[in-house]
Each structure stands twice: as structure tokens, then as C-alpha cells.
Design a protein around this motif. Structure first.
Motif, PDB file in Angstrom:
ATOM      1  N   THR B  21       0.820  -1.204   0.000  1.00 12.66           N
ATOM      2  CA  THR B  21       0.000   0.000   0.000  1.00 12.66           C
ATOM      3  C   THR B  21       0.855   1.256   0.000  1.00 12.66           C
ATOM      4  OG1 THR B  21      -1.593  -1.249   1.290  1.00 12.66           O
ATOM      5  CG2 THR B  21      -1.938   1.107   1.159  1.00 12.66           C
ATOM      6  N   PHE B  69     -10.679  -2.741 -11.408  1.00 16.15           N
ATOM      7  CA  PHE B  69      -9.320  -3.107 -10.998  1.00 16.15           C
ATOM      8  C   PHE B  69      -9.018  -4.577 -11.205  1.00 16.15           C
ATOM      9  CE2 PHE B  69      -6.289  -4.534  -7.732  1.00 16.15           C
ATOM     10  CZ  PHE B  69      -5.178  -3.905  -8.250  1.00 16.15           C
ATOM     11  N   LEU B  73      -5.886  -5.829 -13.324  1.00 15.25           N
ATOM     12  CA  LEU B  73      -4.920  -6.680 -12.643  1.00 15.25           C
ATOM     13  C   LEU B  73      -4.504  -7.849 -13.535  1.00 15.25           C
ATOM     14  CD1 LEU B  73      -3.774  -7.091  -9.740  1.00 15.25           C
ATOM     15  CD2 LEU B  73      -5.824  -8.376  -9.208  1.00 15.25           C
ATOM     16  N   LEU B  97      -1.178  -2.105  -9.003  1.00 13.64           N
ATOM     17  CA  LEU B  97      -1.684  -1.101  -8.063  1.00 13.64           C
ATOM     18  C   LEU B  97      -1.323   0.312  -8.523  1.00 13.64           C
ATOM     19  CD1 LEU B  97      -1.068  -2.555  -4.463  1.00 13.64           C
ATOM     20  CD2 LEU B  97      -3.251  -2.172  -5.611  1.00 13.64           C
ATOM     21  N   ALA B 100      -3.278   1.281 -11.636  1.00 11.03           N
ATOM     22  CA  ALA B 100      -4.670   1.639 -11.386  1.00 11.03           C
ATOM     23  C   ALA B 100      -4.788   2.934 -10.589  1.00 11.03           C
ATOM     24  CB  ALA B 100      -5.369   0.502 -10.636  1.00 11.03           C
ATOM     25  N   THR B 157      -8.109   3.546  -0.719  1.00 10.75           N
ATOM     26  CA  THR B 157      -8.553   2.888  -1.952  1.00 10.75           C
ATOM     27  C   THR B 157      -7.511   1.871  -2.418  1.00 10.75           C
ATOM     28  OG1 THR B 157      -9.676   4.915  -2.569  1.00 10.75           O
ATOM     29  CG2 THR B 157      -9.347   3.309  -4.318  1.00 10.75           C
ATOM     30  N   ILE B 158      -6.243   2.284  -2.356  1.00  9.95           N
ATOM     31  CA  ILE B 158      -5.167   1.390  -2.786  1.00  9.95           C
ATOM     32  C   ILE B 158      -5.085   0.163  -1.865  1.00  9.95           C
ATOM     33  CG2 ILE B 158      -2.647   1.213  -3.048  1.00  9.95           C
ATOM     34  CD1 ILE B 158      -2.788   4.211  -3.986  1.00  9.95           C
ATOM     35  N   TYR B 161      -7.687  -2.161  -3.067  1.00 10.02           N
ATOM     36  CA  TYR B 161      -7.214  -2.818  -4.296  1.00 10.02           C
ATOM     37  C   TYR B 161      -6.231  -3.938  -3.957  1.00 10.02           C
ATOM     38  CZ  TYR B 161      -9.032   0.900  -7.413  1.00 10.02           C
ATOM     39  OH  TYR B 161      -9.809   1.750  -8.121  1.00 10.02           O
ATOM     40  N   SER B 162      -5.344  -3.658  -2.986  1.00  9.17           N
ATOM     41  CA  SER B 162      -4.289  -4.633  -2.681  1.00  9.17           C
ATOM     42  C   SER B 162      -4.911  -5.929  -2.152  1.00  9.17           C
ATOM     43  CB  SER B 162      -3.284  -4.058  -1.679  1.00  9.17           C
ATOM     44  OG  SER B 162      -3.782  -4.185  -0.365  1.00  9.17           O
ATOM     45  N   MET B 164      -7.792  -7.124  -3.111  1.00 13.96           N
ATOM     46  CA  MET B 164      -8.337  -7.819  -4.278  1.00 13.96           C
ATOM     47  C   MET B 164      -7.270  -8.629  -4.996  1.00 13.96           C
ATOM     48  SD  MET B 164     -10.848  -5.460  -6.455  1.00 13.96           S
ATOM     49  CE  MET B 164     -11.221  -3.961  -5.628  1.00 13.96           C
TER      50      MET B 164
END
Lengths: 287, 220
Positions: B21, B69, B73, B97, B100, B157-158, B161-162, B164
Motif C-alpha cells: 500500500t 481493478f 490486474l 496497483l 490503477a 482505496t489502494i 485494491y491490494s 483484491m
């Protein structure tokens, strides 16, 4: 000092072309306080922005000390702008910098060493009477104090001219007077030519030597303040001098007295009273 | 597995999540700030107005932002393999990451810069500032509190995403939640990872807001 030659500025909008300025010729002499007056939307702000090319005229020439700014490349124009200070109605201070940081900004960008810049900034804040507030941020200062910081900032690069765009319009009458006194002082003591854009005749009355009247993008008349007061050539000017149908306006009366004293004669004054006995209109009748 | 083993798995997951992150956010800002500045200054009525650059860049940014995302990915796996040499693990996850987050961050930066009053920029121009000086001495410092608030939103947000990325072999708490909680029905593990993620988000949010508040000189 500043000479506008045939300056026009048009804007293209969805509704068609707007002529903000039409063929303006103006000469601002060195050392004077020059007023530009007009009602809102007359093109005053556009006019003053053409003097330092914040707005580029669509046509015409802008001379500063006999240099045509219109022909200057970007870098040279930026250098020239340091000789032309500017203050604004909304002060436009950097909100994340304290007072001294604001005054130091123009020095920083022109490469003055930090210690020297700080000394100069302190000196200028002293000049505008704010040395004690040098570490205050704009949010901690009143409107008048903010404008003082802005004046100090505009003077930092020792400009020859100070452009004031409605500089007192956001201030109360007392503060307005104090700021105008300060500007006058700067003009007299430092010899800085001052251009004052305003919609208020009392500003012109208080400090200007010369005045130009602008209406709908056109120059209506220009000359010595006293000459214009004494002998206005147009209805626009007369209306600005003696606003009618806006209720009792004591300033209009003062102006008449001022002219009368200057001329050693009293103009005929036509006054209308409403039923409560208050003046509703006041109009000079010129022979 | 004993409790100690679980603790070490969780600790490793947490460390990986923080690593992905923080590094991704930093990289996204290294690319995103210049892009956001360009978007802002080339915009209509910006002081370096340029329609071609603004529209072109805006389109690329919008294009990447509109790809979900999880799809992005997978789609950039070849690029990830090329850059990192593998597609699994925390370091490999940083590539998608950043890809995106950069467009997202550049829009956040752009909107923060829009909060700077146009009059302040005009004053800076009138004092003879060049473009670089306006960016570094006016725009970015004046927008700093807003940029910091933006970065706390970006980092959370990141972080999401991480998590996911755990589906395609990324590391961190997300991978633990998916591998143990989802595939092996170990709901307690799932719960612990979720609690940890919530704690991390809270931490970023609180710290970010505190820093933003402390740095803003507009308050009395």
C-alpha cells in the motif's frame, strides 16, 4: 510611464462577440495618481489587466517606459512585470504563507538571497504599519490588514507603477480612507506612479490627480480631476459625479462645495425634496 | 496450526499489505502529481491552456479509470512479469496497483489544485512568476492541506485494491482472507484479517486528517 495606444479587447462568447474595450488611448504620466472610473461592467478591470498584459489586448499597443510590451517575449515580459506591482479587490494573498512569507514571495522568485529578502520584507511591513503581524496568516488578518500586506508585497520588487484593481471595494469606509492615505503616502514618498481602478467617485476625489472615465468599453473623457469635476463633458460622468435617484448622497454636495471653493463661484444646485424632507436628487446646473 | 503460527502468518500479511500500500501510494503520487498538475494547467482557462494535451491525457486517464481493478490486474499480467519477473507476491502486485492508482491520484491532485483561488494565481503571474514557480511555490503549497486529505482517500482505496490482488496470487492480508477464509471456509481467519484491514484504514484516515488539519493555515 504607461501608454495605451488604440487598445481593444474582445471576447468570444456563445452569444457573440463582446467588446470589453474599444480603441482606448491613454497616457499615464510618471509620478501621478491616475484614476480609472466606471460603473461595473464598463471594462475597467480589463483595462488595468491590459497594462501588465495579464490580459492580452486583441489589438493595439501597450507601452511601459517606451517599451512595447506586446512585442516582448515571455521571459522579458515576466521581468518587466516586476516593475509593475498590482493589488486586487480580493487581496489574493497566499493563504498558506504568513504575512512576511507573502511579502518575500516576489523577492524569492527574482532570486534575492533569503536573508536579504527577509530584511526587505520586514522593512516593507513596517512601511505599511504591520511589522507586529508579520507572522500572522491571512486568515488571522482583517481586510484592511490583508490589503496592507498585499501593498507591501506589490512594492517588494521596487516597482515604478502600482496598479490597484478595486483595491478598496471590499473594505469599509474608514479602512478605505486609511488604505487610500497609505497609497498617497507611497506615491509622494517613493515616487511610485499609481493607477487606481474604482467605481467610487470618492476614491478619485480623495487621491487622484488625473482621471479617465470608462463606459461600455469606451473612453468617455480623461483629464485633471478638478477639470472633470468642474466641467464634465458627458452624461456618464455627470451621473458618476452626482448619482441621482439613489437617495440622499452627501458626497455629491461636498463635491459641489469643493468645486465652488476652487472656482470661487457657486454652481446652481437644483435639489428635490421628498415628502419627508430628505433630498432625493441633487443636480448641478451648469451654465 | 498453533496460535503462534497464525500470529506470524498474520504479521507477515499485515507487513506485506503495508508494504504494497505504502510503496504503491508513493509511486502513484510520484507519477500522479505531475499528471494532475498538467491536467490542471492545460485545462480551459488554465494558465498554460492546451486543449490537445488536456483532452489526450484526460482520455487516457478516464480509460484506465473505467477498467475495473480486478480486470486491469489480470490484463497487465504480462507487463508485471516483464517488470518484476513474476506475477505473484507483494512486489508483483505493486505494478497493477500503481497502474490503477496513478490515474485516480492525478484526478485527485487536479481537483485539489482547482481549489486554489484563481486570483492568487493571477497575482503570482502579475509578480512575474514563471510556470515552474507558480507550480512549486503557489499551486502545490496552497493546495497542500487538500492534497493530504486526498492522499488519505487514495491510500485507503489502494489498500482495498491490494486485498483484491489476493485472488491472483498477490500477497498480504487480502491473500490470507481469500486463501484461508474463502477457499478453506475458515471464517475466523477471515474475520481477523477484516478487523486488521479496518484498523489499518482507520489508522491511515486518522493520521492523514490530523496532518492535513495541522498544516492548514486557513484556520485561525
Amino acid at each position: 510611464m504607461i501608454r495605451l495606444e488604440n487598445v481593444s479587447r474582445t471576447f468570444e462568447t456563445a452569444e457573440g462577440m463582446i467588446h470589453a474595450l474599444s480603441e482606448i488611448d491613454l497616457h499615464i504620466e510618471k509620478g501621478c495618481i491616475f484614476g480609472v472610473i466606471g460603473s461595473s461592467g464598463a471594462g475597467k478591470s480589463t483595462l488595468v489587466r491590459c497594462m501588465n498584459l495579464l490580459e492580452r489586448p486583441t489589438s493595439g499597443n501597450v507601452y511601459f517606459e517606451d517599451v512595447n510590451l506586446m512585442n516582448l517575449p515571455e521571459a522579458k515580459l515576466r521581468k518587466m512585470r516586476r516593475k509593475i506591482g498590482m493589488i486586487f479587490q480580493q487581496f489574493n494573498l497566499l493563504e498558506q504563507r504568513d504575512a512576511i512569507g507573502n511579502v518575500r514571495y516576489p523577492l524569492e522568485i527574482s532570486g534575492v538571497p533569503k536573508r536579504e529578502a527577509t530584511a526587505k520584507a520586514k522593512e516593507l511591513l513596517k512601511l505599511v504599519g504591520l511589522e507586529e503581524r508579520m507572522h500572522s496568516f491571512p486568515s488571522q488578518l482583517s481586510g484592511g490588514q490583508k490589503q496592507r500586506v498585499a501593498i507591501a508585497r506589490a512594492l517588494a520588487t521596487s516597482p515604478d507603477v502600482l496598479l490597484c484593481d478595486e483595491a478598496t471595494s471590499a473594505l469599509d469606509p474608514g479602512t478605505t480612507r486609511a488604505i487610500l492615505d497609505l497609497l498617497k503616502n507611497i506615491n509622494e514618498r517613493m515616487g511610485v506612479t499609481i493607477v487606481v481602478i474604482t467605481h467610487e467617485m470618492k476614491v478619485v476625489e480623495q487621491i487622484c490627480d488625473k482621471v479617465a472615465v470608462i463606459h461600455e468599453g469606451e473612453l468617455v473623457e480623461a483629464g485633471n480631476v478638478m477639470d472633470i469635476f468642474r466641467n464634465p463633458q458627458s452624461d456618464v460622468t455627470r451621473h458618476l459625479l452626482f448619482p441621482q435617484k439613489e437617495g440622499f448622497e452627501p458626497a455629491g454636495h461636498q463635491r459641489l462645495t469643493m468645486i465652488a471653493e476652487d472656482e470661487m463661484r457657486a454652481p446652481k444646485v437644483k435639489k428635490d425634496l421628498d415628502e419627508t424632507g430628505l433630498y432625493v436628487t441633487e443636480e448641478a446646473v451648469w451654465e | 496450526m498453533g496460535i503462534n503460527q497464525w500470529i506470524s502468518i498474520m504479521a507477515e500479511g499485515l507487513a506485506e499489505t503495508l508494504y504494497m500500500t505504502v510503496v504503491s501510494t508513493m509511486l502513484a503520487y510520484i507519477f500522479g502529481i505531475p499528471l494532475g498538475v498538467v491536467l490542471f494547467i492545460t485545462d480551459k482557462d488554465g494558465f498554460a491552456e492546451c486543449k490537445v494535451i488536456n483532452k489526450g491525457l484526460g482520455m487516457v486517464v478516464n480509460l484506465i479509470r473505467s477498467v475495473p481493478f480486478i480486470i486491469l490486474l489480470v490484463a497487465i499480467l504480462p507487463l508485471t512479469r516483464f517488470m518484476v519477473g513474476t506475477t505473484i507476491g507483494a512486489t508483483a502486485t505493486i505494478v497493477p496497483l500503481v497502474a490503477a492508482a496513478t490515474p485516480f491520484v492525478s484526478r485527485m491532485v487536479e481537483s485539489s489544485l482547482k481549489e486554489v483561488k484563481s486570483g492568487v494565481i493571477e497575482a503570482a503571474v502579475s509578480m512575474g512568476s514563471n510556470t515552474f514557480q507558480i507550480i512549486t511555490k503557489v499551486l502545490l503549497p496552497e493546495a497542500k492541506p487538500s492534497l493530504i486529505v486526498g492522499s488519505t482517500i487514495a491510500i485507503t482505496t489502494i489498500l482495498g485494491y491490494s486485498a483484491m490482488a489476493g485472488f491472483v496470487g498477490g500477497g498480504g492480508l487480502g491473500a490470507i482472507a481469500i486463501n484461508y477464509g474463502y477457499y478453506r471456509y475458515q471464517e475466523d481467519i477471515m474475520l481477523v484479517t477484516v478487523i486488521l484491514l479496518v484498523a489499518v484504514v482507520q489508522f491511515f484516515q486518522e493520521t492523514g486528517m490530523k496532518i492535513a488539519g495541522g498544516t492548514d493555515k486557513r484556520r485561525r
